[in-house]
Design a protein around this motif. Structure first.
Motif, mmCIF file in Angstrom:
data_model
loop_
_atom_site.group_PDB
_atom_site.id
_atom_site.type_symbol
_atom_site.label_atom_id
_atom_site.label_comp_id
_atom_site.label_asym_id
_atom_site.label_seq_id
_atom_site.Cartn_x
_atom_site.Cartn_y
_atom_site.Cartn_z
ATOM 1 N N ALA A 31 0.845 -1.199 0.000
ATOM 2 C CA ALA A 31 0.000 0.000 0.000
ATOM 3 C C ALA A 31 0.875 1.242 0.000
ATOM 4 O O ALA A 31 1.680 1.446 0.903
ATOM 5 N N THR A 32 0.709 2.069 -1.002
ATOM 6 C CA THR A 32 1.599 3.219 -1.178
ATOM 7 C C THR A 32 1.380 4.318 -0.136
ATOM 8 O O THR A 32 2.278 5.097 0.123
ATOM 9 N N ASN A 33 0.200 4.354 0.469
ATOM 10 C CA ASN A 33 -0.101 5.409 1.438
ATOM 11 C C ASN A 33 -0.016 4.907 2.884
ATOM 12 O O ASN A 33 -0.485 5.570 3.792
ATOM 13 N N ALA A 34 0.567 3.727 3.078
ATOM 14 C CA ALA A 34 0.613 3.135 4.424
ATOM 15 C C ALA A 34 2.047 2.878 4.865
ATOM 16 O O ALA A 34 2.913 2.559 4.045
ATOM 17 N N THR A 35 2.271 3.026 6.162
ATOM 18 C CA THR A 35 3.539 2.651 6.782
ATOM 19 C C THR A 35 3.216 1.652 7.894
ATOM 20 O O THR A 35 2.384 1.926 8.759
ATOM 21 N N SER A 36 3.878 0.497 7.835
ATOM 22 C CA SER A 36 3.612 -0.544 8.830
ATOM 23 C C SER A 36 4.641 -0.481 9.952
ATOM 24 O O SER A 36 5.832 -0.271 9.712
ATOM 25 N N ILE A 37 4.143 -0.649 11.176
ATOM 26 C CA ILE A 37 5.008 -0.587 12.362
ATOM 27 C C ILE A 37 4.740 -1.800 13.231
ATOM 28 O O ILE A 37 3.604 -2.036 13.669
#
Length: 173
Positions: free
Chosen positions: A94-100
């Motif tokens: 997903a280009t608009n997501a950052t996973s943590i």
């Protein structure tokens, strides 16, 4: 931007998510709560009446929809969400997501969850700390492959929720 919080049960996804969303003035969506709202049943009831396969299909369907949101959102996942149906790949893509990955160690999570096991149906039956350590160890081993694909990792052991939030903000911005 969508900030996707993932990790094992008890790692702080929901509680850290609330603080982070408030601090950043983002929307907050807890995926399990979202599923319960859409399905008009608790997660426990979905598992009981429709089964895990149905739950995992719906979880993937709703996750994929949420990853397309345009609003700034903190999305707290269920502990198993990244481990099924290509969900982790979808999150990373997903280009608009950052996973943590909120990464709690086995001893830390085991001790914390043993104290709160009554509130968690998956582990409520576990009678000793040694059995809890064994159960979580097996689960973490299976799930860490998926969790470790997250873009950012935050160690949560013995940290206050506010400290974790500050670390996330520092790493993101």
């Amino acid at each position: 931007m969508i900030i996707v919080l993932l990790g094992y049960m008890g790692s702080g996804k929901s509680s850290v998510g609330k603080i982070l969303a408030k601090k950043l003035d983002y929307n907050l969506i807890d995926l399990d709560d979202y599923i319960e709202e859409k399905e008009n049943l608790s997660v426990k009831e979905i598992f009981k009446t429709k089964g895990e396969i149905y739950f995992r299909k719906k979880e993937t369907e709703y996750l994929n929809g949420l990853l397309k949101l345009k609003e700034n959102t903190v999305l707290a996942l269920g502990g198993g969400t990244p481990c099924f149906a290509g969900n982790m790949e979808a999150i990373v893509a997903a280009t608009n997501a950052t996973s943590i990955y909120l990464n709690g160690s086995l001893p830390f999570l085991s001790k914390k969850l043993f104290k709160k096991k009554a509130k968690r149906p998956l582990i409520a039956h576990i009678e000793t700390e040694a059995l809890m350590l064994e159960f979580i160890g097996k689960h973490l081993f299976e799930r860490s492959y998926f969790y470790n694909k997250a873009e950012l990792k935050i160690v949560t052991d013995n940290k206050k929720k506010d400290e974790i939030v500050e670390e996330i903000i520092l790493k993101l911005f």
